[in-house]
Design a protein around this motif. Structure first.
Motif, mmCIF file in Angstrom:
data_model
loop_
_atom_site.group_PDB
_atom_site.id
_atom_site.type_symbol
_atom_site.label_atom_id
_atom_site.label_comp_id
_atom_site.label_asym_id
_atom_site.label_seq_id
_atom_site.Cartn_x
_atom_site.Cartn_y
_atom_site.Cartn_z
ATOM 1 N N LEU A 190 -7.287 3.239 0.270
ATOM 2 C CA LEU A 190 -8.170 2.076 0.248
ATOM 3 C C LEU A 190 -7.361 0.790 0.382
ATOM 4 N N PHE A 191 -6.282 0.687 -0.355
ATOM 5 C CA PHE A 191 -5.375 -0.453 -0.278
ATOM 6 C C PHE A 191 -4.847 -0.590 1.155
ATOM 7 N N LEU A 192 -4.469 0.529 1.749
ATOM 8 C CA LEU A 192 -3.970 0.541 3.125
ATOM 9 C C LEU A 192 -5.043 0.045 4.099
ATOM 10 N N ALA A 193 -6.261 0.577 3.976
ATOM 11 C CA ALA A 193 -7.345 0.194 4.892
ATOM 12 C C ALA A 193 -7.607 -1.304 4.813
ATOM 13 N N ARG A 194 -7.580 -1.850 3.611
ATOM 14 C CA ARG A 194 -7.816 -3.284 3.469
ATOM 15 C C ARG A 194 -6.713 -4.101 4.137
ATOM 16 N N GLU A 195 -5.457 -3.707 3.937
ATOM 17 C CA GLU A 195 -4.355 -4.474 4.506
ATOM 18 C C GLU A 195 -4.329 -4.367 6.032
ATOM 19 N N LEU A 196 -4.687 -3.215 6.585
ATOM 20 C CA LEU A 196 -4.791 -3.102 8.037
ATOM 21 C C LEU A 196 -5.892 -4.016 8.567
ATOM 22 N N ALA A 197 -7.042 -4.028 7.892
ATOM 23 C CA ALA A 197 -8.147 -4.882 8.321
ATOM 24 C C ALA A 197 -7.756 -6.350 8.269
ATOM 25 N N ARG A 198 -7.009 -6.741 7.253
ATOM 26 C CA ARG A 198 -6.572 -8.136 7.138
ATOM 27 C C ARG A 198 -5.617 -8.532 8.248
ATOM 28 N N ARG A 199 -4.975 -7.544 8.865
ATOM 29 C CA ARG A 199 -4.073 -7.804 9.988
ATOM 30 C C ARG A 199 -4.761 -7.526 11.320
ATOM 31 N N TYR A 200 -6.071 -7.352 11.265
ATOM 32 C CA TYR A 200 -6.897 -7.126 12.457
ATOM 33 C C TYR A 200 -6.517 -5.855 13.198
ATOM 34 N N VAL A 201 -6.050 -4.865 12.457
ATOM 35 C CA VAL A 201 -5.776 -3.550 13.023
ATOM 36 C C VAL A 201 -7.018 -2.685 12.832
ATOM 37 N N ARG A 202 -7.559 -2.186 13.916
ATOM 38 C CA ARG A 202 -8.763 -1.353 13.842
ATOM 39 C C ARG A 202 -8.411 0.021 13.273
ATOM 40 N N SER A 203 -9.327 0.571 12.482
ATOM 41 C CA SER A 203 -9.070 1.893 11.904
ATOM 42 C C SER A 203 -10.346 2.709 11.806
ATOM 43 N N ASP A 204 -10.211 3.983 12.118
ATOM 44 C CA ASP A 204 -11.241 4.971 11.820
ATOM 45 C C ASP A 204 -10.804 5.693 10.553
ATOM 46 N N VAL A 205 -11.744 5.920 9.647
ATOM 47 C CA VAL A 205 -11.419 6.524 8.356
ATOM 48 C C VAL A 205 -12.215 7.810 8.179
ATOM 49 N N VAL A 206 -11.524 8.864 7.765
ATOM 50 C CA VAL A 206 -12.156 10.145 7.446
ATOM 51 C C VAL A 206 -11.884 10.443 5.975
ATOM 52 N N LEU A 207 -12.954 10.664 5.217
ATOM 53 C CA LEU A 207 -12.838 11.010 3.800
ATOM 54 C C LEU A 207 -13.436 12.393 3.594
ATOM 55 N N GLY A 208 -12.622 13.323 3.110
ATOM 56 C CA GLY A 208 -13.092 14.686 2.906
ATOM 57 C C GLY A 208 -13.182 15.039 1.434
ATOM 58 N N PRO A 253 0.836 -1.209 0.000
ATOM 59 C CA PRO A 253 0.000 0.000 0.000
ATOM 60 C C PRO A 253 0.871 1.259 0.000
ATOM 61 N N GLY A 254 0.526 2.191 -0.870
ATOM 62 C CA GLY A 254 1.281 3.441 -0.954
ATOM 63 C C GLY A 254 2.273 3.481 -2.092
ATOM 64 N N GLN A 255 2.581 2.330 -2.696
ATOM 65 C CA GLN A 255 3.457 2.342 -3.854
ATOM 66 C C GLN A 255 2.695 2.796 -5.099
ATOM 67 N N TYR A 256 3.431 3.059 -6.170
ATOM 68 C CA TYR A 256 2.823 3.557 -7.397
ATOM 69 C C TYR A 256 3.452 2.871 -8.609
ATOM 70 N N VAL A 257 2.809 3.033 -9.751
ATOM 71 C CA VAL A 257 3.366 2.555 -11.020
ATOM 72 C C VAL A 257 3.485 3.731 -11.974
ATOM 73 N N MET A 258 4.415 3.630 -12.906
ATOM 74 C CA MET A 258 4.510 4.581 -13.997
ATOM 75 C C MET A 258 3.689 4.027 -15.161
ATOM 76 N N VAL A 259 2.699 4.783 -15.587
ATOM 77 C CA VAL A 259 1.801 4.365 -16.662
ATOM 78 C C VAL A 259 2.206 5.082 -17.940
ATOM 79 N N TRP A 260 2.519 4.306 -18.960
ATOM 80 C CA TRP A 260 2.988 4.857 -20.223
ATOM 81 C C TRP A 260 1.969 4.614 -21.321
ATOM 82 N N VAL A 261 1.623 5.700 -22.021
ATOM 83 C CA VAL A 261 0.784 5.618 -23.214
ATOM 84 C C VAL A 261 1.673 6.007 -24.391
ATOM 85 N N PRO A 262 2.030 5.059 -25.256
ATOM 86 C CA PRO A 262 2.934 5.366 -26.373
ATOM 87 C C PRO A 262 2.457 6.554 -27.201
#
Length: 271
Positions: free
Chosen positions: A116-134, A36-45
């Motif tokens: 979102l990726f982070l929230a899922r991985e925390l949940a899979r490790r049984y780490v409780r999380s409160d989420v704020v979306l603005g 979670p948090g990593q990125y890819v470089m997307v190339w459109v020729p």
């Protein structure tokens, strides 16, 4: 010579999240390993290349949330459909470090996507999380039902009060910090928002991790376009996720963005 291998990804699904934001589900013929948090470089020729954070990863399938902002993203929005191909390299960068103890996740605008990726991985490790979306308004809100699946508590805020509570994500986070004990605050979104959150959390003794957006051209740390001064940190390779203590030692965080020539530009002027 440095090798920059591209992998071919097939677009399996395109979802319209808002007028200017789409989610692309893609697949490749191998397991796609990422944090979670990593990125890819997307190339459109023939068009260009851009960094995009990973929103979810499941085996050979992964999701990219792409906001229409410039030449490459506009081309993708207007031309890339199901069955088409995109070319990727990565994943790159250092992502979120998953910590124990209760977490507070705060996202703003399309910056909620990598969280979102982070929230899922925390949940899979049984780490409780409160989420704020603005968001600015109801029309700009994305991924709410997806976050509901992983959050212990989800609070949505909008500047105009058209969805959830009226106010900013920082306003809501401040109230939650006053009433709860959190081990770590994770955030992604507008940098002025994250700056306030980092100060808030560190003043309360809460560890912080923030994902930054910058002009990333190479993705491997050689061009220097994404540097954070005066520490010389490269967002593409040392980040995009940094701890709050480190970010507050830079002059750029919350203040400046560097253009393609290296010139610092006040963040409020960045389009």
């Amino acid at each position: 010579m440095i090798s920059l291998p591209y992998r071919v990804a097939t677009v399996e699904e395109v979802r319209n999240l808002t007028r200017d934001i789409k989610m692309y589900t893609l697949s490749i013929n191998e397991t796609f390993n990422s944090d979670p948090g990593q990125y890819v470089m997307v190339w459109v020729p023939g068009v260009g290349e851009i960094p995009i954070s990973l929103s979810l990863v499941d085996g050979e399938t992964f999701c990219l949330v792409i906001a229409r902002k410039g030449k490459v993203t506009s081309y993708i929005h207007e031309n890339i459909k199901e069955g088409d191909k995109l070319y990727l390299r990565g994943p790159y960068g250092n992502g979120f470090k998953l910590q124990g103890g209760k977490a507070l996740i705060v996202g703003g605008g399309y910056g909620v996507a990598p969280l979102l990726f982070l929230a899922r991985e925390l949940a899979r490790r049984y780490v409780r999380s409160d989420v704020v979306l603005g968001f600015r308004s109801k029309e700009h809100a994305i991924l709410i039902s997806e976050f509901e699946e992983y959050a212990d508590r989800l609070v949505v805020s909008t500047d105009d009060g058209s969805l959830g509570v009226r106010g900013t994500a920082v306003d809501v986070a401040r109230q939650l910090v006053d009433r709860n004990i959190y081990a770590t605050l994770y955030t992604c979104g507008k940098e002025q928002m994250m700056y306030k959150l980092v100060e808030l959390a560190l003043n309360r003794g809460i560890k912080t991790q923030a994902s930054l957006e910058r002009l990333i051209k190479c993705g491997i740390g050689i061009c220097g376009s994404c540097v954070l001064e005066p520490l010389g940190l490269r967002v593409c390779r040392d980040g995009p996720v940094f701890d709050g203590e480190t970010l507050l030692k830079t002059v750029d965080f919350g203040r400046f963005w560097h253009d393609s020539t290296g010139k610092p530009i006040p963040i409020e002027e960045v389009k």
